[in-house]
Design an enzyme around this catalytic site. Structure first.
Site, PDB file in Angstrom:
ATOM      1  N   VAL A 123      18.815-118.104 -42.843  1.00 41.33           N
ATOM      2  CA  VAL A 123      17.961-119.275 -42.616  1.00 41.33           C
ATOM      3  C   VAL A 123      16.781-118.830 -41.748  1.00 41.33           C
ATOM      4  O   VAL A 123      16.969-118.130 -40.746  1.00 41.33           O
ATOM      5  CB  VAL A 123      18.749-120.406 -41.920  1.00 41.33           C
TER       6      VAL A 123
ATOM      7  N   GLY B  58      20.859-121.645 -38.605  1.00 36.82           N
ATOM      8  CA  GLY B  58      21.613-120.614 -39.326  1.00 36.82           C
ATOM      9  C   GLY B  58      23.104-120.866 -39.201  1.00 36.82           C
ATOM     10  O   GLY B  58      23.834-120.938 -40.203  1.00 36.82           O
ATOM     11  N   HIS B  59      23.557-121.059 -37.958  1.00 36.13           N
ATOM     12  CA  HIS B  59      24.978-121.344 -37.723  1.00 36.13           C
ATOM     13  C   HIS B  59      25.396-122.633 -38.433  1.00 36.13           C
ATOM     14  O   HIS B  59      26.491-122.730 -38.992  1.00 36.13           O
ATOM     15  CB  HIS B  59      25.250-121.543 -36.235  1.00 36.13           C
TER      16      HIS B  59
ATOM     17  N   GLN C  98      32.071-106.411 -28.020  1.00 37.13           N
ATOM     18  CA  GLN C  98      31.040-105.946 -28.947  1.00 37.13           C
ATOM     19  C   GLN C  98      29.693-105.695 -28.275  1.00 37.13           C
ATOM     20  O   GLN C  98      28.706-105.447 -28.958  1.00 37.13           O
ATOM     21  CB  GLN C  98      30.900-106.907 -30.128  1.00 37.13           C
TER      22      GLN C  98
ATOM     23  N   LYS D 106      22.104-112.572 -42.551  1.00 36.45           N
ATOM     24  CA  LYS D 106      21.192-112.121 -41.495  1.00 36.45           C
ATOM     25  C   LYS D 106      21.766-110.872 -40.826  1.00 36.45           C
ATOM     26  O   LYS D 106      21.048-109.950 -40.478  1.00 36.45           O
ATOM     27  CB  LYS D 106      21.015-113.266 -40.487  1.00 36.45           C
ATOM     28  N   ASP D 107      23.089-110.870 -40.615  1.00 33.47           N
ATOM     29  CA  ASP D 107      23.768-109.704 -40.044  1.00 33.47           C
ATOM     30  C   ASP D 107      24.483-108.991 -41.184  1.00 33.47           C
ATOM     31  O   ASP D 107      25.718-108.995 -41.275  1.00 33.47           O
ATOM     32  CB  ASP D 107      24.739-110.166 -38.954  1.00 33.47           C
TER      33      ASP D 107
ATOM     34  N   GLY E 272      27.668-118.896 -30.328  1.00 36.87           N
ATOM     35  CA  GLY E 272      27.067-120.081 -29.725  1.00 36.87           C
ATOM     36  C   GLY E 272      25.558-120.024 -29.624  1.00 36.87           C
ATOM     37  O   GLY E 272      24.903-119.199 -30.247  1.00 36.87           O
TER      38      GLY E 272
HETATM   39  P1  AMP Z   1      26.042-115.091 -33.872  1.00 39.21           P
HETATM   40  O1  AMP Z   1      26.264-116.330 -33.090  1.00 39.21           O
HETATM   41  O2  AMP Z   1      24.680-114.513 -33.703  1.00 39.21           O
HETATM   42  O3  AMP Z   1      27.157-114.081 -33.703  1.00 39.21           O
HETATM   43  O4  AMP Z   1      26.102-115.527 -35.402  1.00 39.21           O
HETATM   44  C1  AMP Z   1      27.225-116.193 -35.908  1.00 39.21           C
HETATM   45  C2  AMP Z   1      27.138-116.214 -37.406  1.00 39.21           C
HETATM   46  O5  AMP Z   1      25.958-116.882 -37.807  1.00 39.21           O
HETATM   47  C3  AMP Z   1      27.082-114.803 -38.016  1.00 39.21           C
HETATM   48  O6  AMP Z   1      27.853-114.774 -39.205  1.00 39.21           O
HETATM   49  C4  AMP Z   1      25.615-114.641 -38.305  1.00 39.21           C
HETATM   50  O7  AMP Z   1      25.348-113.739 -39.353  1.00 39.21           O
HETATM   51  C5  AMP Z   1      25.234-116.058 -38.688  1.00 39.21           C
HETATM   52  N1  AMP Z   1      23.791-116.245 -38.524  1.00 39.21           N
HETATM   53  C6  AMP Z   1      23.047-115.967 -37.433  1.00 39.21           C
HETATM   54  N2  AMP Z   1      21.735-116.226 -37.668  1.00 39.21           N
HETATM   55  C7  AMP Z   1      21.666-116.652 -38.953  1.00 39.21           C
HETATM   56  C8  AMP Z   1      20.595-117.077 -39.799  1.00 39.21           C
HETATM   57  N3  AMP Z   1      19.334-117.093 -39.371  1.00 39.21           N
HETATM   58  N4  AMP Z   1      20.890-117.446 -41.063  1.00 39.21           N
HETATM   59  C9  AMP Z   1      22.178-117.426 -41.522  1.00 39.21           C
HETATM   60  N5  AMP Z   1      23.225-117.057 -40.764  1.00 39.21           N
HETATM   61  C10 AMP Z   1      22.981-116.673 -39.503  1.00 39.21           C
END
Ligand code: AMP
Length: 285
Positions: free
Chosen positions: A176, A36-37, A61, A149-150, A31
């Site tokens: 992104v 990116g999301h 985690q 990114k991850d 969230g």
């Molecule tokens: P998170 O909410 O941080 O767990 O991210 C959820 C998903 O979005 C994961 O697969 C991340 O790798 C992806 N994500 C987070 N930031 C970016 C970004 N800047 N560009 C592309 N994907 C992203």
């Protein structure tokens, strides 16, 4: 867009689609959505009949001294953004819904964790693998979308799916960035104004590795030392690591050849940021 909080409601909605032969794309997130999301969701929209996004800050985690409690949350804004990206169903379970009691079984990741964030975040990827596996089952996903990114997380999830023969296609999506190069992250809101100004230097230091490699400087020790100096001088942050490893195996290499990752983690006052680039280096075998 439908919003559900329980696993039963999610499963009901999924069963209807599956009975009709529809494909499901899953976008797992924690969230506080940003572009990116949304890019992940938009790609899922193009490739599947139904798009499910999950928003769940997964306690499994987070380490005891990490930011689980103060991880940013804004469910109402998230719902609007998810809908705008074409999500059909938003799954937002409470912790008690996902873990009504201490789980009898959790996953342990044996490879690709002895490097990068795995070194400082003990158990983090076990928690990721466990929750992602639960989500794959609940959503009966045909495809699941993760950001590069991850990159370590993506490598671990490829390992999970390969090792346990999970019938899900994993799709990796490009990082992104803000216009100044900083990778978008939910944690960027915790940067102080001065830190935010300097943070694009993380990506610049990684790009300088790419430039050096392309110029034929492939000795990883030298590349890392130069990048570390740059990170220390220009980001105004504590450098946790700067690494160059094989990808997706994440093993140490003396020379950058084949597919490699250059990755860094830096710590600002209230935010730990990570970024990486993945390079394919041709030439000597
Ligand atoms: P998170 O909410 O941080 O767990 O991210 C959820 C998903 O979005 C994961 O697969 C991340 O790798 C992806 N994500 C987070 N930031 C970016 C970004 N800047 N560009 C592309 N994907 C992203």
């Amino acid at each position: 867009m439908k919003i559900v909080q329980t696993i039963n409601e999610l499963k009901k909605a999924v069963h209807i689609e599956k009975k009709n032969g529809k494909t499901i794309g899953l976008v797992p997130t924690m969230g506080f959505l940003h572009e990116g999301h949304l890019t992940l969701a938009e790609q899922a929209r193009k490739e599947n009949d139904m798009v499910i996004m999950s928003i769940f800050v997964n306690p499994l985690q987070f380490g005891p001294n990490e930011d689980f409690e103060r991880y940013p949350r804004d469910p109402e804004r998230d719902a609007k953004l998810a809908e705008s990206a074409g999500v059909d169903l938003l799954f937002m379970p409470a912790v008690k819904e996902m873990y009504p009691e201490e789980p009898a079984v959790t996953l342990t990741v044996h490879k690709r964790t002895n490097a990068l964030c795995g070194l400082s975040r003990e158990g983090h990827f076990d928690g990721v693998a466990t929750v992602v596996m639960k989500l794959f089952h609940m959503a009966e996903a045909n495809r699941a979308y993760f950001g590069k990114k991850d990159a370590q997380q993506l490598a671990v999830i490829h390992g999970l799916v390969d090792s346990l023969n999970v019938p899900v296609k994993i799709v990796g999506v490009e990082t992104v960035r803000e216009t100044d190069g900083l990778a978008k992250s939910s944690r960027n809101v915790y940067l102080l104004p001065e830190e935010r100004k300097k943070a694009p230097a993380i990506y610049k230091a990684l790009q300088s590795i790419k430039t050096a490699v392309e110029a034929g400087n492939t000795n990883t020790e030298t590349l890392k030392q130069q990048a570390r100096l740059r990170l220390e001088n220009e980001t105004g942050a504590n450098v946790e690591y700067v690494e160059i490893l094989s990808y997706p195996e994440l093993e140490p290499i003396k020379e950058a050849h084949g597919t490699v990752i250059a990755a860094a983690a830096v710590k600002y006052k209230h935010a730990r940021l990570i970024d990486n680039i993945i390079l394919t280096v041709k030439g000597r075998v």
